[in-house]
Design a protein around this motif. Sequence first.
Motif, PDB file in Angstrom:
ATOM      1  N   GLY A  77      29.051  19.304 -19.328  1.00 32.10           N
ATOM      2  CA  GLY A  77      29.443  18.498 -20.487  1.00 32.10           C
ATOM      3  C   GLY A  77      30.585  19.118 -21.262  1.00 32.10           C
ATOM      4  O   GLY A  77      31.200  20.103 -20.828  1.00 32.10           O
ATOM      5  N   PRO A  78      30.903  18.561 -22.435  1.00 32.28           N
ATOM      6  CA  PRO A  78      32.003  19.080 -23.250  1.00 32.28           C
ATOM      7  C   PRO A  78      31.717  20.502 -23.726  1.00 32.28           C
ATOM      8  O   PRO A  78      30.575  20.833 -24.052  1.00 32.28           O
ATOM      9  N   TRP A  79      32.762  21.331 -23.740  1.00 31.95           N
ATOM     10  CA  TRP A  79      32.653  22.698 -24.253  1.00 31.95           C
ATOM     11  C   TRP A  79      33.261  22.755 -25.643  1.00 31.95           C
ATOM     12  O   TRP A  79      34.399  22.330 -25.856  1.00 31.95           O
ATOM     13  N   PHE A  80      32.495  23.276 -26.619  1.00 35.81           N
ATOM     14  CA  PHE A  80      33.010  23.505 -27.968  1.00 35.81           C
ATOM     15  C   PHE A  80      32.915  24.990 -28.288  1.00 35.81           C
ATOM     16  O   PHE A  80      32.051  25.702 -27.742  1.00 35.81           O
ATOM     17  N   PRO A  81      33.745  25.477 -29.194  1.00 33.45           N
ATOM     18  CA  PRO A  81      33.616  26.870 -29.640  1.00 33.45           C
ATOM     19  C   PRO A  81      32.272  27.091 -30.341  1.00 33.45           C
ATOM     20  O   PRO A  81      31.648  26.144 -30.826  1.00 33.45           O
ATOM     21  N   GLU A  82      31.844  28.335 -30.403  1.00 33.97           N
ATOM     22  CA  GLU A  82      30.665  28.655 -31.201  1.00 33.97           C
ATOM     23  C   GLU A  82      31.013  28.433 -32.674  1.00 33.97           C
ATOM     24  O   GLU A  82      32.086  28.845 -33.138  1.00 33.97           O
ATOM     25  N   PRO A  83      30.132  27.770 -33.424  1.00 35.46           N
ATOM     26  CA  PRO A  83      30.452  27.469 -34.827  1.00 35.46           C
ATOM     27  C   PRO A  83      30.583  28.730 -35.668  1.00 35.46           C
ATOM     28  O   PRO A  83      29.811  29.678 -35.517  1.00 35.46           O
ATOM     29  N   LEU A  84      31.577  28.715 -36.552  1.00 36.70           N
ATOM     30  CA  LEU A  84      31.826  29.843 -37.452  1.00 36.70           C
ATOM     31  C   LEU A  84      31.578  29.372 -38.877  1.00 36.70           C
ATOM     32  O   LEU A  84      32.276  28.481 -39.375  1.00 36.70           O
ATOM     33  N   LEU A  85      30.558  29.953 -39.530  1.00 32.58           N
ATOM     34  CA  LEU A  85      30.209  29.491 -40.872  1.00 32.58           C
ATOM     35  C   LEU A  85      31.131  30.055 -41.940  1.00 32.58           C
ATOM     36  O   LEU A  85      31.300  29.447 -42.995  1.00 32.58           O
ATOM     37  N   SER A  86      31.727  31.210 -41.683  1.00 32.08           N
ATOM     38  CA  SER A  86      32.702  31.747 -42.640  1.00 32.08           C
ATOM     39  C   SER A  86      33.645  32.682 -41.911  1.00 32.08           C
ATOM     40  O   SER A  86      33.218  33.454 -41.052  1.00 32.08           O
ATOM     41  N   ASP A  87      34.929  32.587 -42.241  1.00 29.51           N
ATOM     42  CA  ASP A  87      35.933  33.458 -41.649  1.00 29.51           C
ATOM     43  C   ASP A  87      36.048  34.688 -42.547  1.00 29.51           C
ATOM     44  O   ASP A  87      36.445  34.565 -43.714  1.00 29.51           O
TER      45      ASP A  87
END
Length: 307
Positions: A77-87
Amino acid sequence: MSKVEEFEELRSLLFSIAYRILGSVSEAEDAVQEAWLRFDASPTRPDSTKAFLSATVTRIAIDVLRSARVRREEYTGPWFPEPLLSDPYQDPARSAELADSVSMAALLLLERLSPLERAVFLLRQVFGFGFDEVASAVGRSEAACRQLLVRARKHMEAGRPRFEADRRERQELATRFFDALKDGDVDGLQSLLAADVTMVGDGGGKAPQLARAIVGADKVARLLGSVFPLLVRIDVTWEAREINGQPGAVFRDRDGKVLHVMVLDVLDGQIQAIRSVINPDKLGHVGPVADAWAVDREVRRARRQGS
């Protein structure tokens, strides 16, 4: 200043570089740790610790990305980046570039670049490194790096995502969206969606996910309006969070474990895309992960009982 102190001062920058190259929180953290080990093992102190560590983490991330790209081509399926809650890295002089470059849309666009193009673009365009520093980091001449940057800019600008500039307005729209979601208000949801809105999820074959992207305000609103009231019924909750610099939410099961993360792309006062990261392998850094299959069974049971 000790080596540890020097490194800790630069940790947030190093992570931010590695995450943008890799699109993975866990891999970025590993790259930063490996950069520390190499720095600590070095018998001499570099003239510029920032230049040395930035180059080191960049090279490590490029090597990891080259092997990761093969796995992503075989991804279910589609690949998304791992979510980042704060930079963690903040630089007021480059805040706009930093915010744009960490969005899901921008990271997906970066996937079109070769690892070298990606690294050169990020170091020069986003983090403002000089061409001499970029060349040292990627092991190419300054002339070659200028050519790599030109190619990368063409790719990025051709599909460059644009976002609502006013953060307050963007967040207000997201609040209205999640309120309508909770109530199952199909008309309210549809009014907030662009006509060609796309909704897609990344489960990686390890969690329930849409068989294909859902396109169109009517279809997306009806699906959301039918499913999310059922989630409320089985005590799924969500909290609004900024994710990858965009409005979104973290969804949790009744035990408070992370079920999935949803991110909204907002432009011209409407939601253009809805992306959900459901793959449990990509959520561990957010918190303890829920059993999405068990939640899916509960949803199906609730639907049967309500029909």
